[in-house]
Enzyme design. Structure first.
Site, PDB file in Angstrom:
ATOM      1  N   GLU A 132       0.719  -2.816  12.776  1.00  0.00           N
ATOM      2  CA  GLU A 132       0.913  -4.267  12.703  1.00  0.00           C
ATOM      3  C   GLU A 132       1.362  -4.899  14.024  1.00  0.00           C
ATOM      4  O   GLU A 132       1.638  -6.099  14.065  1.00  0.00           O
ATOM      5  CB  GLU A 132       1.902  -4.590  11.581  1.00  0.00           C
ATOM      6  N   TRP A 170       0.826  -1.206   0.000  1.00  0.00           N
ATOM      7  CA  TRP A 170       0.000   0.000   0.000  1.00  0.00           C
ATOM      8  C   TRP A 170       0.857   1.251   0.000  1.00  0.00           C
ATOM      9  O   TRP A 170       0.370   2.342  -0.288  1.00  0.00           O
ATOM     10  CB  TRP A 170      -0.959   0.006   1.191  1.00  0.00           C
ATOM     11  N   ASP A 171       2.143   1.091   0.325  1.00  0.00           N
ATOM     12  CA  ASP A 171       3.083   2.209   0.326  1.00  0.00           C
ATOM     13  C   ASP A 171       2.969   3.032  -0.955  1.00  0.00           C
ATOM     14  O   ASP A 171       3.036   4.259  -0.937  1.00  0.00           O
ATOM     15  CB  ASP A 171       4.523   1.701   0.430  1.00  0.00           C
ATOM     16  N   LYS A 186       2.655   0.546  16.148  1.00  0.00           N
ATOM     17  CA  LYS A 186       3.828   0.580  15.275  1.00  0.00           C
ATOM     18  C   LYS A 186       3.897   1.880  14.485  1.00  0.00           C
ATOM     19  O   LYS A 186       4.965   2.455  14.287  1.00  0.00           O
ATOM     20  CB  LYS A 186       3.783  -0.615  14.322  1.00  0.00           C
ATOM     21  N   GLN A 187       2.741   2.338  14.009  1.00  0.00           N
ATOM     22  CA  GLN A 187       2.705   3.513  13.129  1.00  0.00           C
ATOM     23  C   GLN A 187       1.311   4.119  13.164  1.00  0.00           C
ATOM     24  O   GLN A 187       0.417   3.609  13.830  1.00  0.00           O
ATOM     25  CB  GLN A 187       3.062   3.108  11.703  1.00  0.00           C
TER      26      GLN A 187
END
Length: 775
Positions: A501, A361-362, A614-615
């Site tokens: 994640e 998806w980046d 994580k993000q």
């Protein structure tokens, strides 16, 4: 300035310092990082910044977009193709080795303005003979199949026989430095001389027999000789197994410079038929060698000039930010092949083997906005890759028991799911990887990207012929993915992984549910638009996709009843059901790169039991669908989740920077921006050697344009500019394409100026809430 180190011919090529990235010392510990930083790519091929002569501990890499193989690996991975960089030098038989000889002077320079890697060194061998070696190399952005190396070799304090080995090395491996994982993806199909004027090595992938053909030719002449007469007194071709070698000798004279020109041509069986590869390479190689390096280099530079004329952003008052941003833009715009709709940009681009060269998806969420606004043709090509993989996505959905199209979490050349089943945790323990099974939000991410491209370009031809089908098929997937809970009269999406994640097998991840809802709603809106404005196209696609009124009613029901875990009174969105019940830790310590340090007491093998993430997850949602949330909701969620985000993905800092600016946390926004901008330059994730953090590069651009530059599209589809500059920034200027017009935005502390540089008709822009008409 550094130009005193080079010959005049090289001096004249090197750009001003603001365009240059330097390596000032040779160090085997940090060389792998510079190999990534100094990777040259034209979107067709990427070659890591290793040394021509080779070095201890190097991670050599030559990656060609679209060439994948599985062989003995877990999944299909990008193939490390034959290495054509090799040029070894010998003085009276002694190799000039970077690791065995004494380096008196050393410097390498990446010129981002021109896409050239320069080098200079003074080296002393065991007999105290000193040799100066300098030069440059480039991979042509004009002719994607051409590459060249030019070296200037000067015996400083001796005269004697100098030997040169020019090598195409087919012994390459993937994961060469890991005995546990190394794989051989190639076998040699042809190793031969090209009419005694060059060498040819053709390899074949193990699984699919995809051919990779490389030809090289070397020309030797004295620097002062304008006729470039050949000075080799001895020449030999050596087909040594998987290596194709040309060996030359010439008489070196003290303080007399010799030029080595190496011409390289690369083709694959994706480009021409297998039976025509050798003749094509030979013809192109001798045409290139006959013309010389200079003309191709000039054409290559001109392509970069054109790209930079739109892509360059100027930050006045902050040299570090200015150069770091330019570095990210350089690698991002170099990594796309705008003419090949069967390939995309991998998470590590063509800069390394990290993530096996797979597409995530980046690309759509982090990189694509840059291309939408700076290089729309490339943006369309990247979306066409997803369209061309639509059949594979339909197959993927069917395999998992769903309807429509489900895009894989990791994609390669076939569009099938390529996520490995096993990996390692932060302690090195083997763990099951669930992202390929459960991280389904990518399907909505791709639909979102299609719509964003259309909003900015109004490319109706693309939407009618390609984009609409992607949005319809992904909406269809989500309707089948949702589960109806009768007692609550709602639809849920259970057992997923969101962008964060650390937490697996969660129910009703807010990001996933909201994007699924958006995807279905956009599908319904698009159907109504086609019915009203393009009825012929609607009938064609509805017949092709069997879209019925009954199915549309189902879409409406699901879209209206998808559950979002959202407390409207507290205005705090729960990342997923049960998240707030997890053990809570707050981050309060940071390392020398301003990256979070694990809070005391955290068991990093059980992160799923904590609220650490994580993000960006909820914050990511509020950025993509900003019009869905009021300012207070954004602020409350930003403040809550920012303190719990470990930034163990390079994707996070840029998103927190943009949201920080939107909610007024300017200090942290700037720090997050610099984390993102410097992710590879200072290696703050500790894994730059694996390849470029391409998503972070795209995110860095977004922070400057969407964050500090304040550009956004509102609900009505109008362009808005609401900028804010950091204290040390005096001026920011950037260019974007908007609905076919090229505009420039200039921001100072006092005013915002918007100019139209190309295009027809007037443009309406809202600057800090005031509507302007730009003629």
């Amino acid at each position: 300035m550094v130009k005193h180190m080079f010959l005049e011919d090289v001096n004249n090529l090197i750009s001003d310092d603001k365009w240059l990235i330097f390596q000032n010392e040779y160090n085997t510990e940090v060389n792998p990082r510079y190999e990534t930083l100094f990777t040259l790519t034209n979107g067709y091929m990427g070659v890591r910044g290793t040394f021509e002569e080779g070095s201890e501990g190097e991670r050599s890499g030559n990656f060609i977009a679209g060439i994948f193989d599985k062989s003995d690996a877990q999944v299909r991975e990008i193939v490390n193709a034959q290495n054509w960089l090799r040029i070894k030098l010998y003085v009276e038989g002694e190799e000039l080795s970077l690791d065995k000889c004494q380096l008196i002077e050393f410097k390498r320079i990446l010129d981002m303005k021109k896409g050239i890697l320069f080098r200079s060194m003074l080296i002393k061998d065991s007999k105290d003979r000193i040799t100066r070696i300098e030069g440059y190399r480039f991979i042509s952005r004009s002719d994607l199949h051409r590459s060249a190396i030019k070296l200037f070799v000067t015996p400083v304090n001796y005269s004697g026989v100098v030997g040169i080995e020019s090598i195409i090395d087919g012994t390459v491996l993937n994961s060469a430095d890991s005995p546990k994982h190394r794989v051989k993806h190639l076998k040699v199909a042809d190793n031969s001389s090209l009419n005694k004027s060059g060498v040819y090595l053709e390899t074949a992938t193990i699984d699919d027999d995809i051919r990779i053909a490389t030809g090289s030719a070397v020309r030797l002449y004295h620097y002062e000789d304008k006729e470039k007469n050949n000075i080799a007194k001895f020449k030999r071709f050596l087909p040594l197994g998987e290596m194709s070698i040309e060996y030359f000798e010439f008489d070196g004279t003290e303080n007399k410079t010799v030029v080595i020109d190496k011409f390289i041509i690369t083709y694959t069986s994706r480009d021409v038929k297998k039976g025509l590869l050798k003749s094509t390479v030979e013809k192109e190689l001798f045409a290139f060698a006959g013309e010389g390096i200079d003309k191709e280099l000039q054409r290559h530079i001109e392509v970069y000039e054109e790209l930079w004329s739109v892509a360059d952003i100027n930050i006045e008052g902050d040299e570090e930010a200015d150069k770091a941003l330019r570095f990210n833009i350089f690698h991002l715009m170099s990594s796309v092949n705008e003419n090949d709709p069967m390939v995309s940009i991998a998470a590590k681009a063509l800069h390394g083997e990290g993530y096996k060269g797979h597409v995530f998806w980046d690309t759509e969420i982090f990189m694509l906005p840059f291309f939408i606004y700076v290089h729309p043709k490339a943006a369309k090509t990247l979306l066409m890759y997803r369209y061309n993989m639509l059949d594979a996505a339909r197959k993927n959905a069917a395999l998992n028991g769903y309807k429509g199209a489900q895009y894989p979490w990791e994609s390669a050349d076939t569009g099938e799911e390529e996520t490995p089943k096993w990996g390692f945790d932060y302690m090195g323990n083997p763990v099951r990887i669930w992202t390929g099974d459960l991280e389904h939000h990518i399907t909505a991410d791709i639909a979102f990207a299609v719509w964003e491209y259309f909003r900015a370009t109004e490319d109706i031809e693309f939407m009618l012929n390609y984009g609409a089908e992607v949005i319809f098929e992904t909406a269809r997937f989500w309707v089948s993915r949702c589960e109806y809970v009768k007692e609550l009269d709602r639809y849920e999406i259970n057992n997923v992984i969101g962008p964060d994640e650390f937490h697996e097998h969660v129910d009703n991840n807010a990001y996933t549910d909201y994007l699924a809802k958006w995807n279905i709603k956009k599908g319904l809106e698009l159907i109504n638009m086609l019915k009203e404005k393009y009825p012929e196209h609607y009938h064609a696609i509805s017949n092709k996709k069997c879209l019925t009124n009954e199915e549309m009613e189902k879409w409406k029901e699901v879209e209206e009843k998808i559950y979002i875990p959202y407390d409207k009174d507290k205005k705090l969105i729960e990342q997923f059901e049960g998240y707030f019940d997890k053990k809570d830790y707050v981050i309060d310590k940071f390392d020398e790169n301003n990256m979070p340090i694990w809070p005391e007491g955290v068991d990093i093998t059980k992160l799923g039991d904590t609220q650490l993430i994580k993000q960006a997850d909820v914050v990511m949602l509020m950025l993509l669908l900003g019009e869905e949330f009021d300012e207070e909701t954004k602020r409350i969620n930003y403040e809550y989740y920012e303190k719990r985000t470990m930034h163990k993905s390079s994707l996070g800092p840029s998103m927190y920077a943009i949201m920080g600016l939107k909610v007024g946390d300017h200090k942290n926004a700037y720090q997050s921006f610099m984390r993102s901008a410097n992710v590879d330059l200072v290696d703050n994730q500790g894994n730059t050697k694996e390849g470029l953090h391409a998503a972070s590069a795209g995110g860095t651009w977004q922070v400057v344009v969407f964050g500090f530059g304040g550009m956004e599209i509102d609900k009505e589809g109008a362009l808005n500019i609401n900028s804010w500059l950091p204290e040390k920034w005096d001026k920011l200027s950037y260019k974007v394409f908007w609905k076919g017009n090229l505009i420039e935005v200039i921001v100072t502390k006092q005013e915002v100026t918007v100019k139209k540089l190309k295009g027809k008709g007037n443009i309406k822009v809202k600057v800090k809430g005031k509507e302007l008409t730009i003629e």
